[in-house]
Design a protein around this motif. Sequence first.
Motif: not given
Length: 477
Positions: A365-376
Motif C-alpha cells: 500500500n502506498a500514497k499516490a498523487r492523482v491530479h495534485s491530490v494524494y490518494e491511497d
Amino acid sequence: FFIQLLESVCEDKPSRKAEPSERTNTLALTDDLHLPVAVPEVPSSPRHEFPADWSLKTRLLFMSSQPFTWAEHLKAQEEAQGFTQHCRATETNLPQSVQEPKLSTELRCAFQQSLVYWLHPSLPWLQLFPRIGADRKIVGKAAPWSQDEALQQVLMSDWSVSFTSLYNLLKAKLCPYFYVCTYQFTILFRAAGLAGSDVITAVISPTTRGLREAMRNDGIEFSLPLVEESRTRKQKNSEENMENKVANSLKVGNGLEDGEEPAPSDDEDESFSWLEEMGVQDKVKKPDTISIKLRKEKHEVQVDHRPESLVLVKGTNTFTLLNFLINCKSLVAVAGPQAGLPPTLLSPVAFRGGTMQTLKARSINAKARVHSVYEDISSLEIVGPVMPHSLHALTVLLKAAQQGAFSAALYTHEPTAVFNAHLDAANPALNKETVCKDLTACGLHPKTLDQLSQCPTLGKSSIRFLEMKDYAYSWKS
C-alpha cells in the motif's frame, strides 16, 4: 495522469506482505516503484476482453484503489487447494463482483492456482528466465557441468526427454503451448486451434542465416512471414506507383510512341544472351551461382537478430524441428556463464521432468498523487516468467476482486514481443466451438482458451499498459 508512489504506509507491518518470508520466497518491489510512473494513453473504445498477448512477461504491476489484502497470507490449506486445482485443471467461475474478497476462500485458492507454472531444468541457484542476455546474472554462480562433458550429456539427455514429452502432450492437445528459451533465441510451440491456426505451429525469434540454413539442410520447411509481408507490401506499392506513373504519362501525352521500344526490365538487364550474339560470352566473367544466391538472400541476411527474422514452422515440420533441436549443437552455449546449460522449458501444464514453480507475488500500500491530490493506492506485483494464460487468469480474478476497476503495467521480454505477429498460418474461419471442444483437456479455463484461439492482432508489439474501468478493458501496446 501521473502516478508517483511515495512510500509504503505499511513498510514495517508484516501483515501487509503478500506472503510471510518464512513460507514463501517473495520479491521486494523494485526501486522503480518509487519513481514517477507515466500512465500512457489508452484506446478510447473499451472492450470486454483484451487481445491475446503471446509475449512472455518478466513482471506485472497491478494498481487499484481497492486493497489487495485478499492476496496476502494464504493459509496452508488454501495453498494446497490451489495446487490441487491446478493439477486437476479445475474451473473456477467467480461472480462478477466478490463483496468480501479477503474472506473468499474460492478467490484465494484460484489466485494460488493462477501462479503455477512448470519448468525444466530446475536449478534453484540460477535464474533460468530470461536466458537471452542473462550472462551477467549467471556469471559467478556454481556450474559444475561447464567443464564436465559427461555431465553435460546427462543434462541434455534429460532435457531431450522433457522436450519430447512436451511435444507429445502438445500433439495430443493435452498441452496448449510451451516455450523453449535458449541463450540466443526463443521458440513458441502452439497446439492446433490456437492463434487462429488449424495445425501445430512453432515460431522462432530472433534467428540468423546460419540457423535457417541448418534448418533447410535438415529438410525443415519454414517461412519468414514478416519478410514476405514486407516484400509483398513493397511490391504492391511499386505496382501502384507504376500505375500512377503510367496514368500521369498518358494524361500529359508522354506515352510511348508507335514502334518505340519499352525500357528494359531488371530481369532483362540480368540476361546475358546478348553476349552470345557478339561472340564474347566466354571472355566476360558472369556472376557465379554463389553470387546470385547471396544477392537473392541479401534482404534475408539483413534481418538477422531482428524481429523480422521470425521463422514460422507448421504442421508435421514441427516434428522435424523437434529432432533438429535435440541434435543441434549450437542450441547450448559452448563458452561463457551459460556454457553447457540446456535451454529452459516453460509450460502451463505438467510434463515429464518438469518442476512445479510459482510466480512471486507481493502486495504493498502506498500514497499516490492523482491530479495534485494524494490518494491511497494499492499495488500487487507479480514477478517471474508470466505466460499468456497466467496474465488472463489474473485479470479475471482482479475483475471480480477489484470491482471491475484496476490498471496494470506489463513488462515484456522484448525478444518475444514479435510472437504477436499475424502469421500466414492463421485461419480466421476456424470454428471456435470446435477448438474449445478439441482442447478441453489442455488445462486452460474455457475463457482463456477462447482468448488464445483468436488470431493475433498486436503485430510486432505487445501490451504495455492494461486498464479496466466499469468492467471494460482498454490497453496500450
